[in-house]
Design a protein around this motif. Structure first.
Motif, short mmCIF file in Angstrom:
data_model
loop_
_atom_site.label_atom_id
_atom_site.label_comp_id
_atom_site.label_asym_id
_atom_site.label_seq_id
_atom_site.Cartn_x
_atom_site.Cartn_y
_atom_site.Cartn_z
N LEU A 109 -9.78 6.64 -0.32
CA LEU A 109 -9.28 5.27 -0.31
C LEU A 109 -9.56 4.45 -1.63
N SER A 110 -8.50 4.40 -2.49
CA SER A 110 -8.82 3.92 -3.81
C SER A 110 -7.99 2.49 -3.79
N TYR B 100 0.64 -1.23 0.18
CA TYR B 100 0.11 -0.06 0.05
C TYR B 100 0.85 1.25 -0.02
N ALA B 101 0.27 2.44 -0.55
CA ALA B 101 0.87 3.53 -0.61
C ALA B 101 0.23 4.76 -0.30
N CYS B 102 0.52 5.64 0.60
CA CYS B 102 -0.12 7.03 1.06
C CYS B 102 0.45 8.19 0.64
N SER B 103 -0.16 9.25 0.02
CA SER B 103 0.51 10.32 -0.55
C SER B 103 -0.44 11.35 -0.16
N HIS C 111 -4.23 10.71 -0.19
CA HIS C 111 -4.65 9.42 -1.19
C HIS C 111 -3.96 8.08 -0.65
N PHE C 112 -4.80 7.12 -0.37
CA PHE C 112 -4.42 5.75 -0.01
C PHE C 112 -4.86 4.63 -0.96
N THR C 113 -3.71 4.09 -1.88
CA THR C 113 -4.14 3.26 -2.75
C THR C 113 -3.06 1.98 -2.65
N LEU C 114 -3.18 1.36 -3.77
CA LEU C 114 -2.37 -0.01 -4.08
C LEU C 114 -1.07 0.52 -4.50
#
Length: 412
Positions: A298-299, A280-283, A321-324
């Protein structure tokens, strides 16, 4: 497939017996099996043990060490070759004829009726079919033998309408998914929202939120389920905001497992055990002009685009933005239990970062595109005194945008 019977009163190890003649044995001579076509004694004992003394033909399961009618003890089992001992026998000319014809993988424990049936109709019961029967039976016996009191769990399910469909979770599906755990009771706790209509109703979310909170708290207040079994397994299919509500009222004092439905599996609620781990990655998309305004996109199951956010999420909001990481958001990304645990770890870190970077923050506006167990974890991992409230939004097709549905982690 020659017929050799398994006998609890066999003669000396290694002695041979035909189908019609029996070797007398002393009364105190006890063995698990009777000789069959030179099958090693240990192999026959293992066959009886693996099957728990029951017929391995799918659907039969007859116990073979007592008479079906009188219940008198006796040996009514037959050690059956899947690929026949002789090449001219049933399935004997199979192209994958085993090298060890008397090996345990080529033997089934059958009752006389099932043995006769599979040998009389070899085309209806080919080798692969019988191997499947054998493996299913042995896997079930192995699973049951591993059960212990420490593996019991209480079960909670949430069922609702999603759109026009009533979504339910079958008890059999739950039992399979729990393995190696098993239900502490034959009756599960069910929170039923189906009588409230669908999410399009004006009062749906307030009513559903209240019912979830009341019935979950009643479950813990009852105390009985958790006095003896301090574990909970949760299965939920409902709109995302309601799953977050459910998670927020689950107690973190009771070990709790969450489950995911996999559309591409026959046993859809069982986790995959292999595959590449999800990262997971958050920016921070932008820094808002007001420190008290924060929104998180949350994508995971799909992409939440900044352009569809409601007008109140304006330039004053900081957007996270929290995503894969390294993958496109998709509905099937969550396959392993470890992937859920990795999300929870990353989510808790995100909450800590937001609280640190935004002192005095009261509410986080959350826009989730996530699977069910992730939605439950969003509420479950909140700390009442350490984290802000969550305003949960849901995409409304009628307005082609997000609408706030409910809030959690705030004083009611």
């Amino acid at each position: 497939m020659p017929r050799g019977k398994l006998n609890l009163h066999a003669g000396k190890p290694g002695a041979q017996s035909s189908g019609r003649q029996r070797t007398a044995a002393p009364a105190d001579a006890v063995s698990a099996v009777k000789l069959a076509r030179g099958v090693p004694e240990l192999t026959k004992i293992t066959l009886a043990a693996r099957s728990a003394g029951r017929c391995q033909f799918r659907g039969c399961n007859k116990f073979l060490y007592e008479h079906a009618l009188t219940k008198e003890p006796g040996n009514f089992s037959e050690a059956a070759h899947i690929v026949a001992f002789r090449r001219e026998g049933p399935r004997g000319d199979d192209p994958e004829r085993p090298i060890d014809i008397n090996g345990i993988e080529n033997l089934m424990l059958l009752c006389a009726e099932c043995h006769h049936n599979v040998d009389t109709h070899p085309n209806q019961y080919p080798r692969d079919e019988l191997i499947t029967h054998k493996r299913e039976h042995e896997a079930r016996i192995s699973m049951l033998a591993e059960f212990g009191p420490e593996l019991r769990t209480n079960v909670l399910t949430l069922k609702s309408r999603i759109g026009e469909r009533i979504v339910e979770i079958g008890n059999d599906e739950v039992t399979v998914a729990l393995r190696p755990r098993y239900p502490a009771s034959s009756s599960f706790r069910v929170i039923d929202l189906t009588q409230l209509g669908d999410e399009a109703g004006a009062d749906y979310y307030p009513l559903a939120t209240r019912r979830i909170r009341e019935q979950t708290r009643e479950m813990y207040a009852d105390g009985v389920p958790f006095d003896a079994v301090k574990h909970l397994s949760v299965f939920g299919l409902a709109p995302i905001p309601l799953l977050v509500v459910l998670g927020s009222v689950l107690s973190n004092t009771v070990p709790t497992d969450l489950f995911q439905s996999h559309r591409d599996k026959p046993n859809r609620w069982t986790w995959y055990v292999d595959g590449e781990p999800v990262r997971y990655a958050c920016s921070l998309i932008r820094r808002g002009t007001a420190s008290g305004n924060v929104a998180v996109l949350l994508s995971l199951s799909g992409t939440v685009a900044e352009g569809v956010l409601p007008l109140n999420i304006d330039a004053t909001f900081s957007l996270y933005h929290f995503t894969l990481q390294g993958a496109t958001p998709n509905p099937g990304f969550l396959r392993r239990r470890d992937d859920l645990e990795a999300f929870r770890l990353a989510y808790r870190q995100l909450l800590a970062d937001i609280v640190r970077e935004n002192p005095g923050l009261g509410v986080i506006h959350l826009f989730p595109a996530v699977p069910a167990p992730v939605a439950i974890a969003l509420g479950f991992d909140l700390l009442p005194k350490a984290h802000p409230a969550l305003a949960i939004y849901d995409f409304d097709k009628r307005v082609a945008g997000f609408t706030e549905r409910t809030r959690v982690n705030q004083y009611e």
